[in-house]
Design a protein around this motif. Sequence first.
Motif, PDB file in Angstrom:
ATOM      1  N   CYS A  12       1.030  -1.099  -0.114  1.00 36.57           N
ATOM      2  CA  CYS A  12       0.109   0.065  -0.141  1.00 36.57           C
ATOM      3  C   CYS A  12       0.787   1.182   0.026  1.00 36.57           C
ATOM      4  O   CYS A  12       1.203   1.615   1.157  1.00 36.57           O
ATOM      5  CB  CYS A  12      -0.715   0.057   1.208  1.00 36.57           C
ATOM      6  N   ASN A  13       1.429   1.560  -1.126  1.00 35.63           N
ATOM      7  CA  ASN A  13       2.573   2.858  -1.258  1.00 35.63           C
ATOM      8  C   ASN A  13       1.793   3.994  -0.823  1.00 35.63           C
ATOM      9  O   ASN A  13       2.614   5.068  -0.628  1.00 35.63           O
ATOM     10  CB  ASN A  13       3.427   2.837  -2.536  1.00 35.63           C
ATOM     11  N   MET A  14       0.383   4.077  -1.037  1.00 29.19           N
ATOM     12  CA  MET A  14      -0.419   5.334  -0.503  1.00 29.19           C
ATOM     13  C   MET A  14       0.325   6.568  -1.132  1.00 29.19           C
ATOM     14  O   MET A  14       0.039   7.564  -0.582  1.00 29.19           O
ATOM     15  CB  MET A  14      -0.177   5.425   0.973  1.00 29.19           C
ATOM     16  N   GLY A  15       0.880   6.410  -2.395  1.00 31.25           N
ATOM     17  CA  GLY A  15       1.386   7.354  -3.091  1.00 31.25           C
ATOM     18  C   GLY A  15       2.888   8.137  -2.627  1.00 31.25           C
ATOM     19  O   GLY A  15       3.366   9.006  -3.080  1.00 31.25           O
ATOM     20  N   LEU A  16       3.297   7.381  -1.576  1.00 27.65           N
ATOM     21  CA  LEU A  16       4.668   7.774  -0.765  1.00 27.65           C
ATOM     22  C   LEU A  16       5.842   6.599  -1.305  1.00 27.65           C
ATOM     23  O   LEU A  16       5.403   5.462  -1.575  1.00 27.65           O
ATOM     24  CB  LEU A  16       4.398   7.654   0.385  1.00 27.65           C
ATOM     25  N   THR A  17       6.840   7.245  -1.193  1.00 26.02           N
ATOM     26  CA  THR A  17       8.217   6.555  -1.749  1.00 26.02           C
ATOM     27  C   THR A  17       9.245   6.291  -0.489  1.00 26.02           C
ATOM     28  O   THR A  17       9.753   7.503   0.009  1.00 26.02           O
ATOM     29  CB  THR A  17       8.709   7.082  -3.050  1.00 26.02           C
ATOM     30  N   GLY A  18       9.790   5.192  -0.278  1.00 28.26           N
ATOM     31  CA  GLY A  18      10.810   4.952   0.407  1.00 28.26           C
ATOM     32  C   GLY A  18      10.597   5.506   1.828  1.00 28.26           C
ATOM     33  O   GLY A  18      11.435   6.248   2.330  1.00 28.26           O
ATOM     34  N   ASN A  55      -4.894   4.842  16.080  1.00 28.95           N
ATOM     35  CA  ASN A  55      -6.072   5.750  15.936  1.00 28.95           C
ATOM     36  C   ASN A  55      -6.092   6.299  14.490  1.00 28.95           C
ATOM     37  O   ASN A  55      -6.590   7.512  14.065  1.00 28.95           O
ATOM     38  CB  ASN A  55      -5.866   6.890  16.701  1.00 28.95           C
ATOM     39  N   GLY A  56      -5.897   5.496  13.329  1.00 33.53           N
ATOM     40  CA  GLY A  56      -5.817   5.812  12.024  1.00 33.53           C
ATOM     41  C   GLY A  56      -4.691   6.826  11.431  1.00 33.53           C
ATOM     42  O   GLY A  56      -4.758   7.065  10.178  1.00 33.53           O
ATOM     43  N   LEU A  57      -3.649   6.611  12.176  1.00 36.43           N
ATOM     44  CA  LEU A  57      -2.612   7.680  11.889  1.00 36.43           C
ATOM     45  C   LEU A  57      -1.124   6.937  11.909  1.00 36.43           C
ATOM     46  O   LEU A  57      -1.068   6.275  12.939  1.00 36.43           O
ATOM     47  CB  LEU A  57      -2.489   8.919  12.675  1.00 36.43           C
ATOM     48  N   GLY A 113      -2.902   7.462   2.870  1.00 38.03           N
ATOM     49  CA  GLY A 113      -1.499   8.125   2.659  1.00 38.03           C
ATOM     50  C   GLY A 113      -1.687   9.605   2.657  1.00 38.03           C
ATOM     51  O   GLY A 113      -0.647  10.239   2.277  1.00 38.03           O
ATOM     52  N   LYS A 114      -2.800  10.006   2.908  1.00 37.87           N
ATOM     53  CA  LYS A 114      -2.805  11.767   3.004  1.00 37.87           C
ATOM     54  C   LYS A 114      -1.926  12.095   4.174  1.00 37.87           C
ATOM     55  O   LYS A 114      -2.170  11.765   5.314  1.00 37.87           O
ATOM     56  CB  LYS A 114      -4.360  12.004   2.846  1.00 37.87           C
TER      57      LYS A 114
END
Length: 254
Positions: free
Chosen positions: A139-145, A154-156, A174-175
Amino acid sequence: MRDDDSITFIDTDGNEMNISKKKLYNFSAEGFAVTQDFSGKYTYVDTKGHEYGQFDYAKSFSDDVAIVVTHHRNIIDWDGSGKSVPEYAIINKKFEIVGILEFNRYISVGDFYEGFAFCVYNEGNGMGGVFIDKKGNECNMGLTGLSLGSNFQNGLAFVSDYYSDGYYFINTDGKKVSKKYKLIRGLDNQFYDGMFLVGTMDNRRTYVDKTGKDIGKSFKYGCQFTNGFATVQLDNDKWSYIILKGNWYLENIL
């Protein structure tokens, strides 16, 4: 430990379980303990002494699933040498495989929290990290490395990436939901009383709530919340309490 160097569990009445192992690990909150026998294989034991599964390696259950190594596969590495690579899988409490991790990608695999586990891989110019779901999908969530500051609570999650000089909170999509902070090394980085202690980018300390918003104040030094109170050091070097009551204020100079 017994005379034959084996280990077993005893119940609250002092009765031994009918198992004999080389290594035993404490029962997790999910009702199973990981054991290792003298052949090197790992199994799970419930509180009645019943054994389940047999694996090359096994982690404790967390979030209703566990990471196991089903077997090892011998491969030829990039330099021509041989190496043994683990095949990671995810099992449920019926000891059924519910997910498979990509082969020969991860150098470490974390426990699951709120549906996600953090894994570290080694490729290109160095190591990076990514979250996987309970099926083993990344689940890269638009994020790299990613670098991990704290698993999901708590969802974070508190993370950094290749392109950031600080850490920030992300939600399960990923926000980014906070501004940048510093990770406080050597600290048990998690929420206490709904507040997360972080370092500011100018080397002070503040507290972030479950929405990713900080309290709007920072201090020379701060401690974790306990029972609604946190000890902080003010700019005049005096110590005070900060009190969690919806509105923030200081009192009780020490």
